[in-house]
Design an enzyme around this catalytic site. Sequence first.
Site, PDB file in Angstrom:
ATOM      1  N   ASN A 352     -27.029  58.805  71.423  1.00  0.00           N
ATOM      2  CA  ASN A 352     -27.971  59.576  70.975  1.00  0.00           C
ATOM      3  C   ASN A 352     -28.801  60.333  72.074  1.00  0.00           C
ATOM      4  O   ASN A 352     -29.523  59.518  72.759  1.00  0.00           O
ATOM      5  CB  ASN A 352     -28.848  59.055  69.998  1.00  0.00           C
ATOM      6  CG  ASN A 352     -28.280  58.728  68.754  1.00  0.00           C
ATOM      7  OD1 ASN A 352     -27.148  58.764  68.458  1.00  0.00           O
ATOM      8  ND2 ASN A 352     -29.081  58.003  67.980  1.00  0.00           N
ATOM      9  N   TYR A 354     -31.609  63.482  73.567  1.00  0.00           N
ATOM     10  CA  TYR A 354     -32.681  64.529  73.311  1.00  0.00           C
ATOM     11  C   TYR A 354     -33.336  65.001  74.478  1.00  0.00           C
ATOM     12  O   TYR A 354     -33.379  66.257  74.760  1.00  0.00           O
ATOM     13  CB  TYR A 354     -33.678  63.875  72.251  1.00  0.00           C
ATOM     14  CG  TYR A 354     -32.813  63.882  70.722  1.00  0.00           C
ATOM     15  CD1 TYR A 354     -33.032  64.793  69.888  1.00  0.00           C
ATOM     16  CD2 TYR A 354     -32.540  62.689  70.538  1.00  0.00           C
ATOM     17  CE1 TYR A 354     -32.658  64.462  68.405  1.00  0.00           C
ATOM     18  CE2 TYR A 354     -32.053  62.116  69.183  1.00  0.00           C
ATOM     19  CZ  TYR A 354     -32.065  63.430  68.375  1.00  0.00           C
ATOM     20  OH  TYR A 354     -31.341  63.201  67.182  1.00  0.00           O
TER      21      TYR A 354
END
Length: 529
Positions: A352, A354
């Site tokens: 993940n 970001y």
Amino acid sequence: MSAIRGKKKNISSWRLFDLNSLLSAFLAFCTLGLAGRVQTTRDDVRRFPDGFLFGTATASYQVEGGWDEDGKSENIWDYLTHTSPCTISDCSNGDIADDSYHLYKRDVEMMRELGLDFYRFSMSWSRLLPTGFPDQINEGGVNYYNNLINEMLKYNIQPMITLYHWDLPQRLQELGGWANPHVVDWFGDYARVAFEQFGDRVKYWMTINEPREVCDEGYGDVNLAPLLDSKGIGEYMCVKNLLVAHARAYHIYNDEYKSKYGGEVGIAFSARWYEPASDSEIDIQAAEDFTAFTWIKYVHPIYSETGDYPPIMKEKVAAKSAEQGFFRSRLPEFTQEEIEYVRGSSDFFGLNHYTTFLVYRNESIYDANPVPSLFDDADIGSYHHPDWEETASSWFKVVPWGFYKLLTSIRENYNNPPIFITENGFSNRGGLQDDDRVRFYRNYLSAMLDAMDEGSDVRAYAAWSLMDNFEWLSGYTERFGLYEVDYDCPERTRTPRKSAFVYKEIVRTRALDLDYEPDTDVMTIDEGH
Ligand code: GBH
């Protein structure tokens, strides 16, 4: 299809965007060799390799609702939002959320509209096992997940299931949750029930979503349930137990289900890119230390040759603990047997990603880090560059080149593991004309393709998120969806944003066309979906 063939495209716009920010040295770095697995040239529409998988992701508490239906018991988010509602910025909760518990058919319809290969969702432990233990398997929960999985498979959309995306049964939290070493058994039992019930149809499993967030933000801070704020102590107990629990689930599948079902089990790490704030050796080392203390502390035990925590982290916590009068390191050690048990316990590297931070050395004597704490142990400080594009989330600024650097570092340091991007996405405050999100996806996907051009073995990509959902302590104030969800209406109407049309085109063409403009706002399901 012919619309993309042979068109000349300028694909360097995100680099020009970066040029405007301070990092000019970077440009030389990013434009390095492009010959590689992905057969494109700089002027072409960029293609994804054959077999590349596209999906979207969500998590149980963030979308399901049905918080007490059909036998589900309370989890730590139910408990937190019910006992202390305004800990959430809009005093909201996930009691109904997107109501996917009832609207799962519409969710699958959206997956078909987008043409997805897979959908990553998580299971609610307390929906499947209301006591937390396998003495009672909740039929309502089994039915719900069977219905969802079967509906997806009808249309050839592969389920990718996360076993734990932050919603521990409250009863288990009362027994210490991830700080109790017995969680290894609890989690292993839960995983076994899930493999037993759904393993015949589910080929991609993930044990735990974002271990760093679970431990650092939930046990070491007050950013996620259960808000324990046990800095430098509980957060490290959680790390060890979580890793062994993950390995337990991995080995159960590997030993007892893999030969029968042939699936894969991985874990979803969260990694930020930590860029040194200056080119001094001191800040370079600080960025490395922070990397070790945040996400490499989970990666190293599983992916390194030696296993165990990163050495620098062990040394620093042991030294500080001794200085502070503790009789042993606050970082619980692994036994040799545990080191071997955890090492190699993942079939794919779930990632993940970001954002990026700038990191500098900050010796504790000058700073405000509490003692003890992870930040104090690591002796660092971090910040976002003020020029970086903002999102609706305070922790998140847009830095596409950080994604490239992160993927490159994983390739170089961990023997180029197969990577599934299990989350990547952008937050704003809502609205259907989300050009900011469209730009985000283009720029991050370009950065990802740059790393793949140089050999990074990225095999799958999941956009976070299929639709708006309950964004933890931020409630419904930050929106990550390709589809907008109307929380004012009981039907929880989902409407595709511009980014949904753009993502659909990427999935359809298996290519990134930076100039594509959707010419419709009517979503349809293409043939074959
Ligand atoms: C992921 O978390 C999660 O897996 C997903 O559930 C989530 O919806 C998505 O990304 C978007 O956030 O503002 O200081 O209180 C990303 C990690 C977890 C980072 C919550 C920010 C709050 C920090 N995020 N955390 S703070």
